[in-house]
Design a protein around this motif. Structure first.
Motif, short mmCIF file in Angstrom:
data_model
loop_
_atom_site.label_atom_id
_atom_site.label_comp_id
_atom_site.label_asym_id
_atom_site.label_seq_id
_atom_site.Cartn_x
_atom_site.Cartn_y
_atom_site.Cartn_z
N THR A 13 0.86 -1.18 0.00
CA THR A 13 0.00 0.00 0.00
C THR A 13 0.90 1.23 0.00
N GLU A 73 -4.88 7.03 -0.95
CA GLU A 73 -4.31 5.74 -0.54
C GLU A 73 -4.57 4.73 -1.65
N ASN A 101 -7.64 2.52 -2.13
CA ASN A 101 -7.89 1.70 -0.95
C ASN A 101 -9.08 2.26 -0.16
N SER A 102 -10.24 2.25 -0.80
CA SER A 102 -11.44 2.76 -0.13
C SER A 102 -12.65 2.04 -0.70
N ASN A 127 -14.91 2.78 3.72
CA ASN A 127 -13.85 2.35 4.63
C ASN A 127 -12.63 1.84 3.87
N GLN A 128 -11.48 1.85 4.56
CA GLN A 128 -10.26 1.26 4.00
C GLN A 128 -10.47 -0.25 3.85
N CYS A 181 -7.80 -2.33 3.11
CA CYS A 181 -6.53 -3.00 3.45
C CYS A 181 -5.78 -2.13 4.45
N TYR A 182 -5.40 -2.73 5.58
CA TYR A 182 -4.67 -2.00 6.60
C TYR A 182 -3.19 -2.40 6.65
N SER A 183 -2.82 -3.40 5.86
CA SER A 183 -1.42 -3.85 5.87
C SER A 183 -0.59 -2.99 4.93
N GLU A 184 0.70 -2.91 5.22
CA GLU A 184 1.60 -2.16 4.34
C GLU A 184 2.08 -3.02 3.19
N CYS A 204 -13.32 -5.81 3.28
CA CYS A 204 -13.60 -4.62 4.06
C CYS A 204 -14.02 -5.01 5.48
#
Ligand code: FES
Ligand SMILES: [Fe+2]
Length: 441
Positions: free
Chosen positions: A55, A62, A78-79, A85-86, A88-91, A100
């Protein structure tokens, strides 16, 4: 809002200070530069396998960059198109889908909507899933492993966007096996405007002997002769600075690719590869390959070839950036040499690197003095070397006769002004000021 056409003057040599501070100008940059330009995302070596993803951001958007199941590259916002909402929260990682966290819509590695929880019971199978994929970038492409994308479907192809910059970069990227970035990237926050590090890397040979004097002393390398701008140092003879079409540019110090390296393995590699580059690409390429480069790819990506650092300056408001730093290496280098270069990169231009901290403090200072209303009514000046630059008989772009000048600064700000004025791609491509100021004179 100030008159955009007056923000950059004297052919790129004068900048209005508000461009480093004002919210409205920053917002316009998001629209006219970051929503149109080809932006660096990552390197293919960071996502080699199907399902691999990272990401990052394009401007403030994002994005997820993924290797799809068919091997193709994809990038999408990334939405979640349901309620935003996002997804994906991983880098970084490897996945079959992005789900989601809010209501559970799941998307494939190409961004398409695959699963909607309770689709039958609540939507009565009447949701057109093809309408609700993650928003795709308009174009994605890679150049010798470097992946870029643009939100503008009408932007010229990546190769054209890079133009002469690609010609220069080929000297070290078109080698057998190519190059790669060693990640994951180091990440840090700097309280400065995004353009300040870009201009530093694109061609600030002026600060090296001064801002880094103590570090140069500690390092004791051939570059130490620049320390304190000591008498006898002749910047005009030591290299060139180049502004290429489209706002990219660089400064190159001849014969200094190994300047920061004491490891004999690097010197051996350089000698071996230089002979190969000379044979395959010619004398100029070998000279470029052996130089130490500071360079920026318009708008917000920079690298130092020779110090092996590769930077992405991601804007986070007008006065803050997130810095991603990788180590740039050749794929065919021995593993121990790559590791040595990664450690050296960390020590010099990593988050707490010796040279990075010198620069960071200056970059923050250059931004934050503009807090003063009266201060930012003023202008900044990057006019050095205007009479010592022009077309070169063999090299593309506007070429200066020395490493310490501001030729590539001006090229960057001319391109910035062009994009901020909302010019069409066609207008920009035929605008001679993006090629050579000599042609305009
Ligand atoms: S916001 Fe993503 S599923 Fe509802
Ligand atoms: Fe520096």
């Amino acid at each position: 809002m100030k008159d955009v056409s007056a923000l950059i003057q004297e052919n790129g040599a004068v900048q209005d200070r508000s461009i480093y501070w004002n919210e409205d100008i920053y917002e316009l940059e998001q629209e006219r530069i970051f929503a149109r330009a080809w932006l660096f995302l990552t390197h293919e070596s960071q996502i080699p396998e199907p399902g691999d993803f990272i990401t990052t951001r394009m401007g403030e958007d994002e994005v997820i960059v993924a290797r799809h199941t068919d091997g193709s590259l994809k990038a999408f916002i990334n939405s979640c198109p349901h309620r935003g909402n996002q997804v994906c929260y991983s880098e970084m990682g490897n996945t079959r889908s992005f789900t989601c966290a809010y209501h559970g819509w799941a998307f494939g590695t190409d961004g398409s909507l695959i699963t909607v929880p309770l689709e039958h019971e609540t939507y009565y199978d009447n949701i057109e899933k093809s309408r609700f994929g993650l928003q795709q970038v308009a174009q994605i492409d890679s150049y010798r492993g470097l992946i870029f994308a643009t939100f503008d479907a009408s932007a010229p192809p990546l190769k054209e966007w890079l133009g002469d910059m690609a010609w220069y970069m080929d000297s070290f990227m078109a080698v057998p096996g190519g190059t790669e970035l060693l990640g994951p990237p180091m990440k840090s926050i700097l309280d400065c405007n995004w353009k300040v590090p870009v201009e530093n890397f694109i061609g600030d040979g002026y600060h090296v002997g001064w801002a880094h004097a103590a570090a140069l002393d500690a390092i004791q390398s051939p570059l130490t002769s620049m320390k304190g701008n000591a008498p006898g140092y002749e910047p005009a003879k030591s290299g060139i600075q180049v502004a290429t079409h489209g706002g990219h540019g660089m400064g190159i110090i001849w014969d200094m690719a190994a300047a920061l390296h004491v490891n004999p393995a690097y010197h051996e590699w350089l000698a071996y590869r230089t002979a190969q580059v000379r044979e395959q690409q010619g004398e100029w390429a070998a000279k470029l390959y052996n130089g130490h480069w500071d360079a920026s790819i318009f708008p917000n990506c920079s690298f130092l070839y020779g110090t092996n650092t590769f930077k992405h300056w991601q804007p986070a408001g007008p006065r803050s950036i997130e810095v991603f730093t990788w180590t740039l290496v050749e794929t065919e280098m021995p593993e121990e040499l790559k590791q040595y270069l990664a450690v050296m990169n960390m020590m010099t231009f990593g988050t707490a690197g010796m040279l990075e901290t010198d620069d960071g403090e200056n970059m923050e200072g250059c931004t934050n003095t503009n807090r003063g209303w009266m201060t930012r009514q003023g202008k900044l000046y990057s006019g050095m070397g205007q009479i010592n630059e022009g077309p070169h008989s063999e090299l593309p772009g506007i070429v200066s006769d020395g490493i310490v000048c501001e030729t590539s600064y001006r090229g960057f700000y001319r391109a910035w002004a062009d994009m901020m004025s909302g010019k069409s791609w066609e207008e920009m491509s035929r605008d001679a000021t993006r090629r050579s100021i000599k042609e305009v004179a």
